[in-house]
Motif scaffolding. Sequence first.
Motif, PDB file in Angstrom:
ATOM      1  N   ARG A  23      44.612  21.384  -4.171  1.00  0.00           N
ATOM      2  CA  ARG A  23      44.479  20.835  -5.520  1.00  0.00           C
ATOM      3  C   ARG A  23      43.178  20.047  -5.565  1.00  0.00           C
ATOM      4  N   ALA A  24      42.341  20.354  -6.567  1.00  0.00           N
ATOM      5  CA  ALA A  24      41.077  19.637  -6.745  1.00  0.00           C
ATOM      6  C   ALA A  24      40.710  19.660  -8.219  1.00  0.00           C
ATOM      7  N   ALA A  25      40.225  18.553  -8.724  1.00  0.00           N
ATOM      8  CA  ALA A  25      39.776  18.441 -10.122  1.00  0.00           C
ATOM      9  C   ALA A  25      40.843  18.907 -11.108  1.00  0.00           C
ATOM     10  N   GLY A  26      42.106  18.637 -10.803  1.00  0.00           N
ATOM     11  CA  GLY A  26      43.194  18.990 -11.700  1.00  0.00           C
ATOM     12  C   GLY A  26      43.606  20.453 -11.659  1.00  0.00           C
ATOM     13  N   LEU A  27      43.002  21.230 -10.763  1.00  0.00           N
ATOM     14  CA  LEU A  27      43.326  22.647 -10.615  1.00  0.00           C
ATOM     15  C   LEU A  27      43.989  22.891  -9.273  1.00  0.00           C
ATOM     16  N   VAL A  28      44.803  23.942  -9.200  1.00  0.00           N
ATOM     17  CA  VAL A  28      45.449  24.320  -7.935  1.00  0.00           C
ATOM     18  C   VAL A  28      44.963  25.707  -7.564  1.00  0.00           C
ATOM     19  N   PHE A  29      44.440  25.835  -6.353  1.00  0.00           N
ATOM     20  CA  PHE A  29      43.949  27.103  -5.832  1.00  0.00           C
ATOM     21  C   PHE A  29      44.890  27.554  -4.724  1.00  0.00           C
ATOM     22  N   VAL A  30      45.593  28.666  -4.967  1.00  0.00           N
ATOM     23  CA  VAL A  30      46.581  29.173  -4.016  1.00  0.00           C
ATOM     24  C   VAL A  30      45.942  30.272  -3.184  1.00  0.00           C
ATOM     25  N   GLN A  49      57.710  47.150  -5.861  1.00  0.00           N
ATOM     26  CA  GLN A  49      58.346  46.206  -6.771  1.00  0.00           C
ATOM     27  C   GLN A  49      59.002  45.061  -6.001  1.00  0.00           C
ATOM     28  N   GLU A  50      59.732  45.395  -4.938  1.00  0.00           N
ATOM     29  CA  GLU A  50      60.398  44.364  -4.131  1.00  0.00           C
ATOM     30  C   GLU A  50      59.378  43.465  -3.442  1.00  0.00           C
ATOM     31  N   GLN A  51      58.317  44.062  -2.926  1.00  0.00           N
ATOM     32  CA  GLN A  51      57.308  43.279  -2.223  1.00  0.00           C
ATOM     33  C   GLN A  51      56.511  42.396  -3.197  1.00  0.00           C
ATOM     34  N   THR A  52      56.231  42.929  -4.382  1.00  0.00           N
ATOM     35  CA  THR A  52      55.540  42.124  -5.397  1.00  0.00           C
ATOM     36  C   THR A  52      56.413  40.946  -5.820  1.00  0.00           C
ATOM     37  N   ARG A  53      57.695  41.199  -6.000  1.00  0.00           N
ATOM     38  CA  ARG A  53      58.638  40.129  -6.366  1.00  0.00           C
ATOM     39  C   ARG A  53      58.609  39.019  -5.316  1.00  0.00           C
ATOM     40  N   GLN A  54      58.573  39.393  -4.022  1.00  0.00           N
ATOM     41  CA  GLN A  54      58.544  38.387  -2.955  1.00  0.00           C
ATOM     42  C   GLN A  54      57.222  37.619  -2.960  1.00  0.00           C
ATOM     43  N   CYS A  55      56.118  38.314  -3.196  1.00  0.00           N
ATOM     44  CA  CYS A  55      54.825  37.624  -3.283  1.00  0.00           C
ATOM     45  C   CYS A  55      54.850  36.576  -4.393  1.00  0.00           C
ATOM     46  N   LEU A  56      55.373  36.968  -5.552  1.00  0.00           N
ATOM     47  CA  LEU A  56      55.447  36.026  -6.673  1.00  0.00           C
ATOM     48  C   LEU A  56      56.394  34.871  -6.376  1.00  0.00           C
ATOM     49  N   LYS A  57      57.472  35.156  -5.676  1.00  0.00           N
ATOM     50  CA  LYS A  57      58.401  34.100  -5.274  1.00  0.00           C
ATOM     51  C   LYS A  57      57.686  33.103  -4.349  1.00  0.00           C
ATOM     52  N   ASN A  58      56.883  33.614  -3.425  1.00  0.00           N
ATOM     53  CA  ASN A  58      56.141  32.747  -2.506  1.00  0.00           C
ATOM     54  C   ASN A  58      55.109  31.909  -3.247  1.00  0.00           C
ATOM     55  N   VAL A  59      54.358  32.549  -4.144  1.00  0.00           N
ATOM     56  CA  VAL A  59      53.356  31.816  -4.923  1.00  0.00           C
ATOM     57  C   VAL A  59      54.039  30.758  -5.787  1.00  0.00           C
ATOM     58  N   SER A  60      55.160  31.117  -6.381  1.00  0.00           N
ATOM     59  CA  SER A  60      55.900  30.163  -7.213  1.00  0.00           C
ATOM     60  C   SER A  60      56.327  28.943  -6.404  1.00  0.00           C
ATOM     61  N   ALA A  61      56.786  29.147  -5.173  1.00  0.00           N
ATOM     62  CA  ALA A  61      57.195  28.025  -4.320  1.00  0.00           C
ATOM     63  C   ALA A  61      56.010  27.129  -3.988  1.00  0.00           C
ATOM     64  N   PHE A  76      45.001  35.465 -11.777  1.00  0.00           N
ATOM     65  CA  PHE A  76      45.803  35.940 -10.655  1.00  0.00           C
ATOM     66  C   PHE A  76      45.174  37.235 -10.170  1.00  0.00           C
ATOM     67  N   THR A  77      44.761  37.314  -8.928  1.00  0.00           N
ATOM     68  CA  THR A  77      44.173  38.527  -8.363  1.00  0.00           C
ATOM     69  C   THR A  77      45.178  39.160  -7.417  1.00  0.00           C
ATOM     70  N   VAL A  78      45.420  40.450  -7.605  1.00  0.00           N
ATOM     71  CA  VAL A  78      46.354  41.186  -6.757  1.00  0.00           C
ATOM     72  C   VAL A  78      45.570  42.247  -5.990  1.00  0.00           C
ATOM     73  N   ILE A  79      45.787  42.310  -4.695  1.00  0.00           N
ATOM     74  CA  ILE A  79      45.135  43.317  -3.859  1.00  0.00           C
ATOM     75  C   ILE A  79      46.212  44.244  -3.326  1.00  0.00           C
ATOM     76  N   LEU A  80      46.093  45.530  -3.637  1.00  0.00           N
ATOM     77  CA  LEU A  80      47.039  46.537  -3.176  1.00  0.00           C
ATOM     78  C   LEU A  80      46.449  47.289  -2.001  1.00  0.00           C
ATOM     79  N   LEU A  81      47.264  47.585  -1.015  1.00  0.00           N
ATOM     80  CA  LEU A  81      46.806  48.399   0.109  1.00  0.00           C
ATOM     81  C   LEU A  81      46.780  49.881  -0.259  1.00  0.00           C
TER      82      LEU A  81
END
Length: 88
Positions: A23-30, A49-61, A76-81
């Motif tokens: 967290r810096a200058a009122g922003l959060v960089f995950v 879909q399941e893996q994306t859901r888990q990624c979002l759950k982790n980011v949310s936490a 939000f940047t998403v990188i797919l393999l």
Amino acid sequence: MARDIIRTSDAPSAPPTYSQAVRAAGLVFVSGTGPHDPVSGKIVGDTIQEQTRQCLKNVSAILQAAGTSLERVASFTVILLEEADFAE
């Protein structure tokens, strides 16, 4: 500028040279997070879909630990393999 390092056990640990978020200058960089279970470290789900859901759950936490939420995300940047997973 003051910086706060954000850590939570509710999301997978970041590699040693990274923080889960800053967290810096009122922003959060995950930092990037994969579809890993925070307790076992194993990948959750077999489908994109399941893996994306888990990624979002982790980011949310991580965001919750920083005092914010997914609803306040500006970018939000998403990188797919696998490019074939994009449609899903």
